[in-house]
Design an enzyme around this catalytic site. Structure first.
Site, PDB file in Angstrom:
ATOM      1  N   LYS A   1       0.814  -1.215   0.000  1.00  0.00           N
ATOM      2  CA  LYS A   1       0.000   0.000   0.000  1.00  0.00           C
ATOM      3  C   LYS A   1       0.850   1.269   0.000  1.00  0.00           C
ATOM      4  O   LYS A   1       0.477   2.284  -0.588  1.00  0.00           O
ATOM      5  CB  LYS A   1      -0.944  -0.003   1.205  1.00  0.00           C
ATOM      6  CG  LYS A   1      -2.116  -0.967   1.086  1.00  0.00           C
ATOM      7  CD  LYS A   1      -3.058  -0.805   2.260  1.00  0.00           C
ATOM      8  CE  LYS A   1      -4.307  -1.654   2.099  1.00  0.00           C
ATOM      9  NZ  LYS A   1      -4.025  -3.092   2.101  1.00  0.00           N
TER      10      LYS A   1
ATOM     11  N   GLU B   1      -3.257   7.042   7.299  1.00  0.00           N
ATOM     12  CA  GLU B   1      -4.016   7.908   6.401  1.00  0.00           C
ATOM     13  C   GLU B   1      -5.042   8.717   7.178  1.00  0.00           C
ATOM     14  O   GLU B   1      -5.579   8.250   8.191  1.00  0.00           O
ATOM     15  CB  GLU B   1      -4.750   7.085   5.333  1.00  0.00           C
ATOM     16  CG  GLU B   1      -3.848   6.465   4.294  1.00  0.00           C
ATOM     17  CD  GLU B   1      -4.620   5.745   3.212  1.00  0.00           C
ATOM     18  OE1 GLU B   1      -4.080   5.600   2.111  1.00  0.00           O
ATOM     19  OE2 GLU B   1      -5.767   5.322   3.473  1.00  0.00           O
TER      20      GLU B   1
ATOM     21  N   HIS C   1     -14.251  -3.221   8.700  1.00  0.00           N
ATOM     22  CA  HIS C   1     -13.576  -2.932   7.433  1.00  0.00           C
ATOM     23  C   HIS C   1     -13.643  -4.099   6.455  1.00  0.00           C
ATOM     24  O   HIS C   1     -12.881  -4.147   5.490  1.00  0.00           O
ATOM     25  CB  HIS C   1     -12.117  -2.525   7.669  1.00  0.00           C
ATOM     26  CG  HIS C   1     -11.966  -1.434   8.675  1.00  0.00           C
ATOM     27  ND1 HIS C   1     -12.455  -0.158   8.471  1.00  0.00           N
ATOM     28  CD2 HIS C   1     -11.425  -1.428   9.925  1.00  0.00           C
ATOM     29  CE1 HIS C   1     -12.199   0.583   9.536  1.00  0.00           C
ATOM     30  NE2 HIS C   1     -11.584  -0.157  10.429  1.00  0.00           N
TER      31      HIS C   1
ATOM     32  N   ARG D   1      -5.924  -8.675  -8.105  1.00  0.00           N
ATOM     33  CA  ARG D   1      -6.540 -10.001  -8.152  1.00  0.00           C
ATOM     34  C   ARG D   1      -8.015  -9.844  -8.471  1.00  0.00           C
ATOM     35  O   ARG D   1      -8.528  -8.730  -8.577  1.00  0.00           O
ATOM     36  CB  ARG D   1      -6.389 -10.695  -6.797  1.00  0.00           C
ATOM     37  CG  ARG D   1      -6.907  -9.832  -5.644  1.00  0.00           C
ATOM     38  CD  ARG D   1      -6.965 -10.559  -4.338  1.00  0.00           C
ATOM     39  NE  ARG D   1      -7.158  -9.680  -3.199  1.00  0.00           N
ATOM     40  CZ  ARG D   1      -8.314  -9.151  -2.825  1.00  0.00           C
ATOM     41  NH1 ARG D   1      -9.405  -9.390  -3.541  1.00  0.00           N
ATOM     42  NH2 ARG D   1      -8.407  -8.383  -1.764  1.00  0.00           N
TER      43      ARG D   1
END
Length: 662
Positions: free
Chosen positions: A118, A202, A237, A294
């Protein structure tokens, strides 16, 4: 074009089954790999060949590169489909396949290397001009650095694993005092799930929509997007409900987001199926979240609204063929909704559940699709993800798809492990979902930390009593010689009352069943009286007319006392206390700390004699790749610790005893 003949699926569960079915339809032979605990799993039963690759834990089986490559060599597999999760975004695995001359059905190594991390992915997207959420994605991973960067960004922040997804290694932090603990938990969870403890920080975008774009590229460099999916309804999440198209999407915004996603794919010379995930705020601004290199769990909704088989596309691209469609050929038709059927208990904060599947009935009909990884008789174990199936519905309009999904869920029964079927039915009826206004805050806003199911009604208890009575009569009839069915429920002394007693919550409810005629009953539940007529029976379902209203129940009897029932809104398990000895009362009170589920006890954070305060973390349990904190229910002291950290522990096993203050 490269000829491919035998495909090994380096995965398990519903995705392995789904990939194999397309591969077989294209004429390929299929190979399953499995852990020892999965020896009789559905994906093994579906495959042409199968190879055991190790013990149950993921690290000893489905993450064993060498064992999987050895299985490919032994079975003659010339291509490997990684599914999702496990090794699907593992650059080392893709590289090892290439070294062995095996076609990896996924993107090039370089794309996985960048997008699978990420931190690197975000840096690449910033360089490519793709809108990104402000944050920290640096190499310095000291806790002090992460804390300092979070303070610079400003709370609330998301602490996220750099090497993976699916909600693992992810924490939302609102308070500075929670930050170091969140970082510690996220690093540990990320290390266990992905082999890397690297994190990014973030800025938390509050109440956004989670909208993702499906992209596809071939080896000639042709790249397209196939519309979007709205995946906003999540818990911990992890996605629960997905749909296509997004309810608030406009053609202009779709084109803008689609082109940004294509640019993201081209920036890393992408090949195959990929998903670029964005956060979409209330003002219509969108920010790059991550790219999954993917096939996504939720790919069926895209298939339903485009008419394309994305696994077929993957195999064709792997063979060197051009994309089956160009951008101007891709259109979206109608609306599709997908829900994930999880083995988890919504009433206890969605904790994972395990156990044997007593009965799994799947809905059927036009516009209904089920991608399942289990069948009746299989088992949900604590070693893998809690999802057992996906239900997908299609309609000309969103409302058509919603109503069809509600009906499909009502026609579904999953008996054995606790599951979220009733919760999903409730979601379909929430005003916020009906209007298409749901954001990532939907579950928190509507349910808080847990879902409270409807109470078992008097009519449900009356129906349970009648169903158990009918099943007992059917059993007696099958064991009797030459007894006319018209004589069922008839005795020479007149009407006989069949008495039953069910525990509902803390109350014992007496149910009196009085046969009137064959299949017709008067049933008393306490002071309530009901008139019931059996109108239809099959192996797993019974339709009753209850006080003039038709009600259909799925059922599964277990021994003479226990009955699993599912109405159109409530699943329940009832035991007739007149047929079993009463269970012993629990000896311990609120100071008894037991495991809420099967899993590995990662840590015990207190010792005998320690003082504890209400809400304090006292242990950490890992189950189904997620970590769960156990907290003290009140102020007091630790009397004794019975469990050992690092060991597997069963649901209900005693961990420690606390003496709580009055």
């Amino acid at each position: 074009m490269k000829a491919l003949t035998t495909l090994l699926v380096a995965n398990r569960g519903e995705i392995a089954v789904r990939v194999m079915r397309t591969a077989k339809a294209m004429g390929l032979k299929t190979v399953a790999v499995y852990s020892e605990t999965d020896a009789n799993a559905q994906h093994v039963r579906e495959a042409d060949q199968s190879v055991c690759i190790g013990p149950a834990p993921v690290a000893d089986s489905y993450l064993q590169l060498d064992a999987i490559l050895d299985a490919a060599e032994r079975t003659g597999a010339d291509c490997i489909h990684p599914g999702y999760g496990f090794l699907s975004e593992n650059q080392a695995f893709a590289s090892a396949c290439e070294a062995k001359g095996i076609e990896f059905i996924g993107p090039p190594n370089a794309a996985i290397e960048v997008m699978g991390d990420k931190a690197r992915a975000k840096r690449a997207m910033i360089d490519a001009g793709v809108p990104c959420v402000p944050g920290y994605q640096g190499d310095d991973q000291k806790v002090s650095t992460l804390v300092a960067e979070a303070e610079k960004i400003g709370l609330p922040v998301m602490v996220k694993a750099a090497a993976g997804g699916g909600g693992r290694g992810m924490r939302l932090v609102h308070e500075l005092s929670e930050l170091e603990t969140a970082i510690d938990m996220a690093q540990s969870e990320a290390k266990n799930a992905f082999g890397s403890s690297e994190l990014i920080i973030e800025k938390a975008v509050m109440r956004p929509r989670h909208v993702e774009i499906q992209v596809f590229a071939d080896k000639a460099g042709n790249t397209v997007y196939l519309g979007e999916r709205d995946c906003s309804i999540q818990r911990r999440h992890q996605k629960v409900v997905e749909e296509a198209p997004c309810p608030v999407m406009t053609p202009e915004l779709r084109e803008t987001m689609g082109k940004s996603a294509v640019e993201a794919a081209k920036a890393v010379n992408y090949v195959g199926a990929g998903t670029v995930e964005f956060l979409l705020d209330e003002a219509g601004e969108f920010y790059f979240l991550e790219m999954n290199t993917r096939l996504q769990v939720e790919h069926p909704v895209t298939e339903m609204v485009t008419g394309y088989d994305l696994v077929e596309w993957q195999i064709r691209v792997a063979r060197g063929e051009d994309l089956p469609a160009e951008q101007e050929d891709i259109e979206l038709f109608g609306h599709a909704i997908e829900v994930r059927l999880y083995a988890e208990d919504p009433a206890t904060g969605f904790l994972p559940s395990t156990g044997a599947i007593k009965l799994f009935t799947q809905p059927q009909g036009p516009g209904i699709r089920v991608d399942a990884g289990v069948e009746t008789g299989d088992e949900v174990t604590p070693f893998y993800d809690a999802m057992v199936a996906k239900l997908i519905t299609y309609g000309d309009t969103r409302e058509d798809a919603r109503l069809k999904m509600k009906s499909a869920l009502q026609a579904t029964a999953l008996f054995g492990p606790e599951n979220n079927r009733d919760f999903l039915i409730d979601v379909m009826d929430r005003d916020e979902f009906i209007s298409g206004a749901a954001t990532t805050a939907f579950i928190a806003d509507n349910y808080g930390d847990a879902f409270t199911p409807a109470e078992v009604s008097s009519a449900d208890l009356a129906s349970a009593g009648a169903i158990q009575h009918v099943l007992a009569m059917e059993t007696h009839h099958s064991q009797s010689a030459s007894v006319n069915e018209e004589l069922l429920d008839w005795v020479s002394m007149g009407r006989v009352t069949d008495t039953k007693s069910y525990d509902v919550g803390e109350d014992a409810c007496e149910v009196l069943v009085v046969p009137l005629n064959a299949g017709e009953y008067e049933v008393s539940v306490g002071a309530d009286g009901h008139h019931l007529v059996v109108t239809d029976i099959d192996d797993n379902a019974m339709t009753l007319e209850v006080d003039g209203l038709s009600k259909r129940y799925h059922y599964h009897p277990e021994a003479p006392a226990t009955l699993y029932l599912a109405s159109d809104s409530l699943s329940m398990m009832l035991a007739d206390n007149t047929r079993i000895p009463p269970e012993a009362e629990e000896a311990a009170g609120g100071g008894t700390i037991t495991a809420p589920m099967h899993g590995q006890l990662l840590s015990i954070d207190v010792a005998a004699g320690d003082a504890v305060t209400k809400g304090q973390r006292i242990a950490v349990l890992e189950a189904m790749k997620m970590q769960h904190e156990l907290i003290a229910p009140g102020d007091g002291a630790v009397v004794d610790v019975m469990a050992v950290a690092g060991k597997q522990i069963g649901a209900g096993d005693l961990i420690m005893m606390l003496e709580l203050e009055e």
